[in-house]
Scaffold this active site. Structure first.
Site, PDB file in Angstrom:
ATOM      1  N   ASN A 155      42.965  49.744  77.853  1.00  0.00           N
ATOM      2  CA  ASN A 155      42.848  50.358  79.176  1.00  0.00           C
ATOM      3  C   ASN A 155      43.078  49.336  80.288  1.00  0.00           C
ATOM      4  O   ASN A 155      42.294  49.210  81.229  1.00  0.00           O
ATOM      5  CB  ASN A 155      41.473  51.017  79.344  1.00  0.00           C
ATOM      6  CG  ASN A 155      41.416  51.938  80.552  1.00  0.00           C
ATOM      7  OD1 ASN A 155      42.438  52.409  81.039  1.00  0.00           O
ATOM      8  ND2 ASN A 155      40.221  52.179  81.061  1.00  0.00           N
ATOM      9  N   ASP A 215      46.872  54.359  69.476  1.00  0.00           N
ATOM     10  CA  ASP A 215      46.212  55.509  70.098  1.00  0.00           C
ATOM     11  C   ASP A 215      47.122  56.718  69.920  1.00  0.00           C
ATOM     12  O   ASP A 215      48.151  56.834  70.579  1.00  0.00           O
ATOM     13  CB  ASP A 215      45.956  55.211  71.583  1.00  0.00           C
ATOM     14  CG  ASP A 215      45.233  56.349  72.284  1.00  0.00           C
ATOM     15  OD1 ASP A 215      44.988  57.394  71.649  1.00  0.00           O
ATOM     16  OD2 ASP A 215      44.940  56.208  73.483  1.00  0.00           O
ATOM     17  N   CYS A 220      16.873  68.680  88.088  1.00  0.00           N
ATOM     18  CA  CYS A 220      17.301  69.544  86.985  1.00  0.00           C
ATOM     19  C   CYS A 220      16.073  70.204  86.350  1.00  0.00           C
ATOM     20  O   CYS A 220      14.957  69.699  86.458  1.00  0.00           O
ATOM     21  CB  CYS A 220      18.096  68.748  85.950  1.00  0.00           C
ATOM     22  SG  CYS A 220      17.144  67.444  85.131  1.00  0.00           S
ATOM     23  N   CYS A 223      23.122  67.513  86.088  1.00  0.00           N
ATOM     24  CA  CYS A 223      22.125  66.556  85.584  1.00  0.00           C
ATOM     25  C   CYS A 223      22.720  65.155  85.575  1.00  0.00           C
ATOM     26  O   CYS A 223      23.886  64.956  85.251  1.00  0.00           O
ATOM     27  CB  CYS A 223      21.688  66.962  84.185  1.00  0.00           C
ATOM     28  SG  CYS A 223      20.486  65.836  83.422  1.00  0.00           S
ATOM     29  N   TYR A 241      51.530  54.049  71.453  1.00  0.00           N
ATOM     30  CA  TYR A 241      50.591  54.698  72.371  1.00  0.00           C
ATOM     31  C   TYR A 241      51.165  56.081  72.646  1.00  0.00           C
ATOM     32  O   TYR A 241      52.047  56.259  73.480  1.00  0.00           O
ATOM     33  CB  TYR A 241      50.447  53.881  73.661  1.00  0.00           C
ATOM     34  CG  TYR A 241      49.635  54.559  74.743  1.00  0.00           C
ATOM     35  CD1 TYR A 241      48.436  55.198  74.454  1.00  0.00           C
ATOM     36  CD2 TYR A 241      50.060  54.560  76.074  1.00  0.00           C
ATOM     37  CE1 TYR A 241      47.695  55.825  75.434  1.00  0.00           C
ATOM     38  CE2 TYR A 241      49.324  55.175  77.072  1.00  0.00           C
ATOM     39  CZ  TYR A 241      48.140  55.805  76.749  1.00  0.00           C
ATOM     40  OH  TYR A 241      47.411  56.436  77.732  1.00  0.00           O
ATOM     41  N   ASP A 246      37.392  52.086  77.396  1.00  0.00           N
ATOM     42  CA  ASP A 246      36.860  53.382  76.988  1.00  0.00           C
ATOM     43  C   ASP A 246      37.172  53.667  75.518  1.00  0.00           C
ATOM     44  O   ASP A 246      36.751  54.692  74.987  1.00  0.00           O
ATOM     45  CB  ASP A 246      37.401  54.500  77.878  1.00  0.00           C
ATOM     46  CG  ASP A 246      38.916  54.526  77.923  1.00  0.00           C
ATOM     47  OD1 ASP A 246      39.544  53.514  77.565  1.00  0.00           O
ATOM     48  OD2 ASP A 246      39.487  55.552  78.338  1.00  0.00           O
ATOM     49  N   HIS A 247      37.928  52.751  74.869  1.00  0.00           N
ATOM     50  CA  HIS A 247      38.184  52.819  73.431  1.00  0.00           C
ATOM     51  C   HIS A 247      37.537  51.615  72.757  1.00  0.00           C
ATOM     52  O   HIS A 247      37.214  50.618  73.412  1.00  0.00           O
ATOM     53  CB  HIS A 247      39.690  52.796  73.132  1.00  0.00           C
ATOM     54  CG  HIS A 247      40.430  53.988  73.637  1.00  0.00           C
ATOM     55  ND1 HIS A 247      41.032  54.909  72.802  1.00  0.00           N
ATOM     56  CD2 HIS A 247      40.707  54.406  74.904  1.00  0.00           C
ATOM     57  CE1 HIS A 247      41.624  55.841  73.530  1.00  0.00           C
ATOM     58  NE2 HIS A 247      41.448  55.558  74.807  1.00  0.00           N
ATOM     59  N   GLU A 304      48.131  50.645  76.212  1.00  0.00           N
ATOM     60  CA  GLU A 304      47.800  50.894  77.620  1.00  0.00           C
ATOM     61  C   GLU A 304      47.526  49.572  78.348  1.00  0.00           C
ATOM     62  O   GLU A 304      46.486  49.380  78.978  1.00  0.00           O
ATOM     63  CB  GLU A 304      46.601  51.841  77.726  1.00  0.00           C
ATOM     64  CG  GLU A 304      46.628  52.644  79.006  1.00  0.00           C
ATOM     65  CD  GLU A 304      45.621  53.787  79.052  1.00  0.00           C
ATOM     66  OE1 GLU A 304      45.547  54.444  80.098  1.00  0.00           O
ATOM     67  OE2 GLU A 304      44.925  54.030  78.045  1.00  0.00           O
ATOM     68  N   HIS A 340      14.768  67.936  82.688  1.00  0.00           N
ATOM     69  CA  HIS A 340      14.202  66.595  82.785  1.00  0.00           C
ATOM     70  C   HIS A 340      13.414  66.358  84.071  1.00  0.00           C
ATOM     71  O   HIS A 340      12.736  65.339  84.208  1.00  0.00           O
ATOM     72  CB  HIS A 340      15.323  65.551  82.699  1.00  0.00           C
ATOM     73  CG  HIS A 340      16.206  65.706  81.504  1.00  0.00           C
ATOM     74  ND1 HIS A 340      17.495  66.174  81.589  1.00  0.00           N
ATOM     75  CD2 HIS A 340      15.962  65.476  80.195  1.00  0.00           C
ATOM     76  CE1 HIS A 340      18.025  66.210  80.383  1.00  0.00           C
ATOM     77  NE2 HIS A 340      17.124  65.805  79.512  1.00  0.00           N
TER      78      HIS A 340
END
Length: 574
Positions: A9, A182, A524, A550, A141, A305-306, A34, A527
């Site tokens: 990323n 990916d 919420c 939330c 990719y 994020d991977h 990426e 919680h």
């Protein structure tokens, strides 16, 4: 031999240094996706890493988008390398070759499929059971099918077909093949955190392609206990083809659940492991059966994020004496050779440039920034017209941009300082006449009178916006009337007139009504915690609307620590 694939990323993910990150992965061949870097932005520190040789593929139609690269240790130097799947980008010796049957693709499709920098192929010599063989590593990719862009769905399927054609052609030529990267599709329900109904899940075109690309014979028996309903669909999806490749992770871990490689950063889903497995290492059936000894994911490695995926083979690498011509070290900007002036004046086909602009992907950040800079807003046009009227050389020929003023931008406070004494005579006389004969009957005269008072005194918050307080402006302006000469001392503040507290309160109330802040968040229901404010960005009837959800990270409904189902629209006027 160890290989690793990781969607990073953005290559700037390696903040601690590219070499340190590569060494920490402890692999012979490291394939990253990426990279989000183009050739003009690639620096030497990233391209030339001590102990490694690198191979980059860049996006040609969009900056800061896509891109893949393969880093090989010097002990794993490939004997051949090239960019792309079609062969159209290969203009050098030392290519891998074997392009397969491309008859179902037109020339324009082939060019577009290789135009986004999604593939790097390297071929390595290995020693397997005292026999020298070759292993071809295809670093890909794969495109993402954006639901708002139907054409991208077709683009993704065409890329899959081309990838399969090339991989099988190389395999048929006698080399072992590893396809990794990916793939942007989770194969089975076990690879997804929250799969939909099994019928809807299986009919996904990407999963149908994976069913035909992968060999499922060995996995059917092992995963039959885990997924009894899905296996018949897999084996009957393409009975003629059968699949020539194996998902190495599932080969070693057929029933492991919650083994994900990608999570949404927008919802904090990694905290609750609410993700998907879309990063793979595929190997041809013989290589997976005879040479692979282990494969797994590395969810503990953060920075993207991977997470990385690794595989280990029993065969040993035989490095080439020197890198193939596609290696980054041979690029003129890194080779240490002086470039010829003619290289900067290469002939460019105008038709190609126009077609590239037409085929440019929508939603480019660069285009949006350029559009915002060139046409900031309609509000500034009026002031721009005034400047054109007051300057003598303001007429700009058509097709040319007006020169920007070299003077630096001043402080906002400079607009509220008193003017110099030389400017006072031109405005003092008419202002006295106006104030004496007409008690400010129009808003225009009120503005002029307030301008005079502003030149000689400090400006309060109510005087800054006189047109917004119509009832207070005449009173303020008449109170400033005086038959005595005006005091032109620039730093002497004028005394407060009338009821400054009331005026300040009125002004404050006005600005609060116009520039009201975000509404107070509700709690919420589950919680009892304050919610977070979100805005709808998807095109449609609700675009731009705000809502509360939330604040906890997204997760499965059965997880009590995950986000609950609370949802509330923000009412208008709040």
């Amino acid at each position: 031999m160890k290989i690793v694939t990781w969607n990073i990323n953005g290559i700037r993910t390696f903040r601690g240094g590219i070499k340190k990150a590569l060494d920490s992965l402890d692999a012979d061949i490291i394939c990253v996706q990426e990279t989000k870097v183009t050739r003009d932005l690639l620096d030497e520190r990233t391209a030339i890493v001590d102990g490694y040789n690198s191979y980059f593929s860049f996006s040609r139609g969009r900056s800061g988008y896509s891109g893949v690269s393969t880093y090989c240790k010097d002990s794993a130097t490939p004997c051949a390398a090239e960019e792309g799947l079609t062969g159209l980008l290969t203009h050098h010796e030392g290519a891998v070759g074997c392009y397969g049957d491309q008859s179902e693709f037109c020339s324009e499709e082939l060019q577009l499929l290789d135009n986004e920098g999604r593939t790097v192929i390297t071929r390595h010599r290995v020693m397997c059971q005292d026999k020298e063989q070759t292993v071809t590593v295809i670093n890909v990719y794969c495109p993402r099918a954006d639901p708002e862009k139907p054409e991208r769905k077709q683009f993704k399927l065409q890329f899959y077909k081309l990838l399969q054609s090339r991989a099988e052609a190389i395999l048929k030529d006698g080399s072992h093949v590893i396809v990794l990267g990916d793939v942007n599709t989770s194969h089975r329900q076990i690879d997804h955190c929250d799969p939909s109904d099994i019928e809807d899940f299986v009919v996904n075109p990407g999963r149908k392609w994976l069913n035909g690309f992968l060999h499922s014979g060995g996995q059917t028996e092992e995963t039959n206990e885990e997924e009894p309903k899905e296996e018949p669909e897999v084996t009957s999806s393409d009975p003629v083809h059968g699949g020539k490749f194996v998902d190495t992770f599932r080969h070693f871990h057929p029933t492991r659940t919650s083994a994900f490689t990608c999570w949404s950063t927008m919802t904090g889903a990694r905290q609750t492991n609410y993700g998907t497995r879309i990063d793979y290492i595929f190997a041809d059936c013989q290589l997976a059966k005879e040479q692979f000894v282990a494969a797994d994911i590395m969810p503990e490695v953060e920075g993207s994020d991977h997470c990385p995926v690794w595989g280990k083979l029993s065969c040993s690498l035989l490095p080439s004496s020197k890198p193939p011509p596609f290696c980054t070290c041979y690029l003129p900007e890194f080779a240490g050779k002086q470039q010829k002036l003619s290289r900067f004046f290469a002939k460019v086909d105008q038709k190609t440039i126009q077609s590239e602009h037409r085929e440019a992907l929508p939603g480019s950040q660069e285009e949006e920034e350029l559009r915002e800079n060139l046409k900031p807003s309609g509000a500034g046009n009026a002031s721009g017209k005034k400047r054109l009227l007051t300057t003598s050389d303001s007429v700009v020929p058509k097709g040319k941009k007006a020169k920007t003023c070299p003077k630096p931008q001043g402080s906002l406070l400079s607009f509220f300082k008193p003017k110099l004494p030389t400017a006072a005579p031109s405005t003092k006389a008419p202002e006295k006449k106006t104030l004496g004969t007409d008690k400010v009957t129009s808003s225009q005269n009120s503005q002029k009178a307030c301008t005079t008072s502003k030149d000689t005194s400090s400006v309060t918050s109510s005087e800054t916006v006189p047109e917004l307080l119509d009832d207070a402006s005449p009173k303020l302006c008449t109170s400033m009337k005086s038959d005595k000469p005006m005091n032109l001392k620039p730093l002497t503040p004028a005394p407060d007139v009338g009821q400054p507290g009331a005026k300040k309160g009125a002004s404050l109330g006005f600005w609060k009504s116009v520039l009201h802040g975000p509404p107070p968040p509700p709690s919420c229901k589950v919680h009892r915690e304050p919610c977070v404010l979100r805005t709808v960005k998807k095109e449609g009837p609700n675009m731009g609307k705000q809502f509360f959800v939330c604040a906890r990270p997204q997760g499965h409904a059965s997880n009590p620590d995950a986000r609950c189902s609370f949802f509330a629209w923000v009412e208008k006027g709040k």
